[in-house]
Design an enzyme around this catalytic site. Structure first.
Site, mmCIF file in Angstrom:
data_model
loop_
_atom_site.group_PDB
_atom_site.id
_atom_site.type_symbol
_atom_site.label_atom_id
_atom_site.label_comp_id
_atom_site.label_asym_id
_atom_site.label_seq_id
_atom_site.Cartn_x
_atom_site.Cartn_y
_atom_site.Cartn_z
ATOM 1 N N ARG A 27 0.821 -1.214 0.000
ATOM 2 C CA ARG A 27 0.000 0.000 0.000
ATOM 3 C C ARG A 27 0.855 1.264 0.000
ATOM 4 O O ARG A 27 0.341 2.355 -0.230
ATOM 5 C CB ARG A 27 -0.897 0.022 1.255
ATOM 6 C CG ARG A 27 -1.914 -1.090 1.274
ATOM 7 C CD ARG A 27 -2.427 -1.339 2.682
ATOM 8 N NE ARG A 27 -3.277 -0.286 3.193
ATOM 9 C CZ ARG A 27 -4.579 -0.213 3.005
ATOM 10 N NH1 ARG A 27 -5.195 -1.125 2.279
ATOM 11 N NH2 ARG A 27 -5.291 0.765 3.524
ATOM 12 N N TRP A 74 1.497 6.326 5.865
ATOM 13 C CA TRP A 74 1.713 7.062 4.627
ATOM 14 C C TRP A 74 1.310 8.489 4.963
ATOM 15 O O TRP A 74 0.137 8.790 5.122
ATOM 16 C CB TRP A 74 0.840 6.464 3.522
ATOM 17 C CG TRP A 74 1.191 6.965 2.164
ATOM 18 C CD1 TRP A 74 2.291 6.632 1.427
ATOM 19 C CD2 TRP A 74 0.441 7.873 1.374
ATOM 20 N NE1 TRP A 74 2.257 7.289 0.232
ATOM 21 C CE2 TRP A 74 1.139 8.055 0.171
ATOM 22 C CE3 TRP A 74 -0.763 8.558 1.561
ATOM 23 C CZ2 TRP A 74 0.689 8.888 -0.830
ATOM 24 C CZ3 TRP A 74 -1.214 9.389 0.567
ATOM 25 C CH2 TRP A 74 -0.482 9.544 -0.623
ATOM 26 N N ASN A 100 -6.090 5.221 9.988
ATOM 27 C CA ASN A 100 -5.960 5.405 8.540
ATOM 28 C C ASN A 100 -7.096 6.336 8.128
ATOM 29 O O ASN A 100 -8.249 6.081 8.466
ATOM 30 C CB ASN A 100 -6.089 4.042 7.836
ATOM 31 C CG ASN A 100 -6.106 4.173 6.329
ATOM 32 O OD1 ASN A 100 -5.677 5.186 5.777
ATOM 33 N ND2 ASN A 100 -6.602 3.152 5.654
ATOM 34 N N GLU A 504 1.400 3.861 -23.495
ATOM 35 C CA GLU A 504 2.240 3.350 -22.409
ATOM 36 C C GLU A 504 2.051 1.866 -22.152
ATOM 37 O O GLU A 504 3.019 1.150 -21.919
ATOM 38 C CB GLU A 504 1.846 4.040 -21.083
ATOM 39 C CG GLU A 504 2.500 5.338 -20.810
ATOM 40 C CD GLU A 504 2.161 5.824 -19.406
ATOM 41 O OE1 GLU A 504 0.969 5.981 -19.089
ATOM 42 O OE2 GLU A 504 3.105 6.041 -18.638
HETATM 43 O O1 M6R Z 1 5.611 11.596 -10.443
HETATM 44 P P1 M6R Z 1 5.319 12.546 -11.572
HETATM 45 O O2 M6R Z 1 3.886 12.945 -11.626
HETATM 46 O O3 M6R Z 1 6.221 13.735 -11.568
HETATM 47 O O4 M6R Z 1 5.633 11.723 -12.884
HETATM 48 C C1 M6R Z 1 5.588 12.331 -14.150
HETATM 49 C C2 M6R Z 1 5.612 11.315 -15.248
HETATM 50 O O5 M6R Z 1 6.804 10.586 -15.216
HETATM 51 C C3 M6R Z 1 4.425 10.343 -15.147
HETATM 52 O O6 M6R Z 1 3.220 11.032 -15.156
HETATM 53 C C4 M6R Z 1 4.437 9.343 -16.319
HETATM 54 O O7 M6R Z 1 4.174 10.005 -17.513
HETATM 55 C C5 M6R Z 1 3.431 8.229 -16.053
HETATM 56 N N1 M6R Z 1 3.990 6.975 -16.447
HETATM 57 C C6 M6R Z 1 2.146 8.416 -16.757
HETATM 58 O O8 M6R Z 1 1.283 7.337 -16.690
#
Ligand code: M6R
Length: 624
Positions: A27, A74, A100, A504
């Site tokens: 988590r 967290w 939590n 992606e």
């Molecule tokens: O942790 P961050 O939001 O800064 O990350 C930015 C990008 O690396 C992140 O949004 C990336 O594009 C993801 N894999 C999108 O799904």
């Protein structure tokens, strides 16, 4: 997301707590701790860092006991630190609590308790709970002595405390009691999950099923506002009013891997489904009811007149967060009428940007650790900009270095492809845009939009209920060579994120185009092996998007339109139409991304890809 476990029974409790907490590590957490009833004293051991460091520390001492609670934290309120780790206790150390969730009115409660002489040790919202229970327990005990009453002073104190808490909580607590009660553990749930595990001569609590599978498969899934009191030999369930509840336990037949994913096949699907809850968690602490209607309270960043007077907003981010920024641009310009510049962080840092110290400079990052985003922020800071970070990660570098932070409260995102972080980033941007718009007197009908935002979690849930439609559609389309997302205005900004999600995880060549740009070049790519997904939520632009759909169907493309329920204009011209529950056109990105996330997910699954771990990608990009 924090993890809670607890045990009462015949075993040594420390190894049970460590083992069950370990099963909740997925988590995400930044610190861990336990409290054990040891020789009529509560021993609390807690520290920042991984569970294994806590386990090493515990191995160096003898803690005997068979009643205890454990926690992986967290961070929400207060940075990750030893002192902010759970469990938290009252001043005398007689009551220990793990939590939590978020206590929304903790600041008021803290003030009230301080006025009663209570000295706080941590920055957490949770600590108020331990002190409040102690306050009522003391009163109830005194009353008992005076009236020789027989009421259960501790349970009553817990119920009295619950009447004062606003927000979400799953709680586990143990206490040193007088000798009227054998060892027992009290658990409560409201808007945060908590499970009671039933053994023979032993009982457990946990935030999630995987923690318990090594011990039992018979459980009570606590309902909202239910209280469980666990003894070695039985468990009593109560309402928050103290009325006893009787019901049969549930049997769990999941294996461990599916249990960690909450029964979902992948973390990504789980996180897509968590969006309805993430909307509520992000929004609820920030919408307050005032005499004249609902208001946006962004206490954490204290917006003042300087914000309203800013000549320009600059936003930088990477990947999905950059797409959120693109939606933010449309939102700020629409609601607040401020010019907005959006930059990819890796470009911003190298392009000799022009600074204006009056600008509002917003940096968005789920992880708060993305190297390019941090570099862009540092550059702007050197240039004298005021930095507002929007992030999901308390204690991250971004949250520490920015002047102001707005958290997204999405909970940990484990799948590499960002989903719930994106939609909660959008929510934060909308709240900011509306708030600044109100300060600038540009949104006379703000109530209308706040009402629509409050309904958004329900609407997201309605879309998620239709996921099978998208699964079937994906099974027919996943093999297309190219998928192009088109849209205008807000729909264009969201199209960028739709295309990224698909590329992606499904590795399909997908791109987003402003629909009006098609004829300026991209239409040359369209052929019979192309799927064009048209986002059509901007009602005044329907005619334009109809023309764009005709342009691509004439070249043999298949088409999928995402539009509002009740809109029939696309039925005759598109191959497939998916409808969203109606809301304001300007808020549509919060909903229109969800079918696209599901489409990407199901295309990836159809192709045999692991959507949680796409090739060549990492969750957090901490190098350039
Ligand atoms: O942790 P961050 O939001 O800064 O990350 C930015 C990008 O690396 C992140 O949004 C990336 O594009 C993801 N894999 C999108 O799904």
């Amino acid at each position: 997301m924090c993890g809670i476990t607890g045990y009462v029974g015949y075993r040594q409790v420390t190894p049970v707590l460590l083992e069950t907490l370990k099963k909740l590590e997925y988590r995400g957490y930044d610190s861990a701790g336990i409290a054990v009833l040891h020789e009529q004293a509560l021993l609390v051991r807690k520290m920042k860092g991984p569970l294994k460091v806590l386990a090493e520390r515990l191995a160096s001492e003898t803690i005997e006991g068979s009643l205890g609670i454990g926690h992986t934290r967290w961070a929400t309120h207060g940075e990750p630190s030893d002192i902010n780790s759970h469990p938290h206790t009252d001043v005398a150390g007689h009551i220990a609590v793990v939590h939590n969730g978020i206590i929304e009115n903790y600041a008021k409660l803290k003030e009230w308790l301080q006025a009663q002489g209570v000295v706080f040790r941590s920055d957490t919202d949770t600590e108020v709970i331990a002190h409040l229970i102690n306050y009522y327990y003391g009163k109830n005990r005194k009353k008992q002595e005076n009236d020789s009453g027989t009421e259960d002073a501790l349970l009553h104190a817990v119920l009295q405390t619950l009447t004062r808490l606003e927000g979400s909580y799953a709680l586990g607590l143990i206490a040193i009691e007088n000798n009227d009660f054998p060892d027992r553990l009290i658990a409560v749930r409201k808007d945060s999950p908590l499970i009671v595990g039933l053994g023979k001569g032993e009982h457990f609590i946990a935030s999630d099923v995987p923690a318990l599978l090594g011990y039992t498969r018979e459980v009570y899934f606590l309902e909202d506002r239910e209280v469980a009191v666990l003894y070695r030999d039985h468990v009593d369930l109560f309402t928050e009013q103290g009325e006893q509840i009787h019901r049969a336990p549930s049997h769990i037949d999941w294996d461990m891997a599916s249990a960690e994913k909450g029964g979902y096949a992948h973390f990504m699907l789980k996180e897509i489904h968590e969006q309805a809850k993430a909307f509520t968690d992000t929004l609820r602490p920030r919408l307050t009811r005032e005499a004249q209607g609902w208001d946006i309270t962004l206490d954490e960043i204290k917006l003042d007149a300087g914000w309203a007077a800013a000549p320009r907003i600059v936003i930088t981010a990477c990947g999905t967060a950059w797409h959120a920024a693109m939606v933010g641009k449309y939102a700020f310009e629409h609601f607040a009428r401020i010019p907005v510049e959006v930059d990819i962080a890796s470009e911003y840092r190298y392009r000799n940007p022009v600074f204006n110290p009056q600008d509002i400079f917003i940096v968005i990052s789920q992880s708060g650790e993305t190297a390019d985003t941090l570099a862009a922020m540092r550059l702007a800071k050197q240039g004298g900009a005021r930095i507002l970070a929007i992030t999901n990660t308390v204690g991250s570098t971004l949250s520490r270095e920015a002047h102001l932070v707005l958290y997204t409260w999405a909970g940990p995102e484990i799948a590499v492809a960002s989903t719930k972080a994106f939609t909660t980033q959008l929510l934060c941007l909308y709240l900011l845009a509306l708030k600044i718009g109100v300060l600038r007197s540009k949104v006379p009908d703000v109530d209308r939009y706040l009402g629509a935002l409050r309904d958004m979690a329900d609407k997201a849930a309605q879309i998620l209920h239709k996921q099978e439609l998208i699964q079937r559609f994906a099974s027919r389309q996943f093999n297309k060579d190219k998928v192009f997302f088109i849209g205008r205005q807000f729909d264009y900004a969201v199209s960028l994120e739709c295309a990224l999600k698909l590329k992606e995880i499904s590795y399909t060549h997908s791109e987003a185009f402003a629909a009006g740009e098609l004829k300026h070049g991209p239409i040359a790519l369209v052929d019979t092996n192309t799927l064009v997904v048209a986002l059509a939520t901007q009602r005044e632009l329907f005619d334009k998007i109809v023309s764009n759909i005709r342009e691509v169907t004439a070249r043999g493309a298949a088409t999928w339109v995402i539009t509002w329920e009740g809109e029939t204009v696309f039925n005759a011209i598109a191959d497939e139409v998916f409808t969203l529950p109606q809301t304001e056109d300007s808020l549509s990105p919060l909903l229109s991304i969800i079918p696209a996330q599901l489409f990407a997910y199901y295309c990836a699954v159809q192709k045999g890809n692991d959507p949680d771990k796409p090739r060549n990608l990492a969750k957090s990009v901490t190098v350039e």
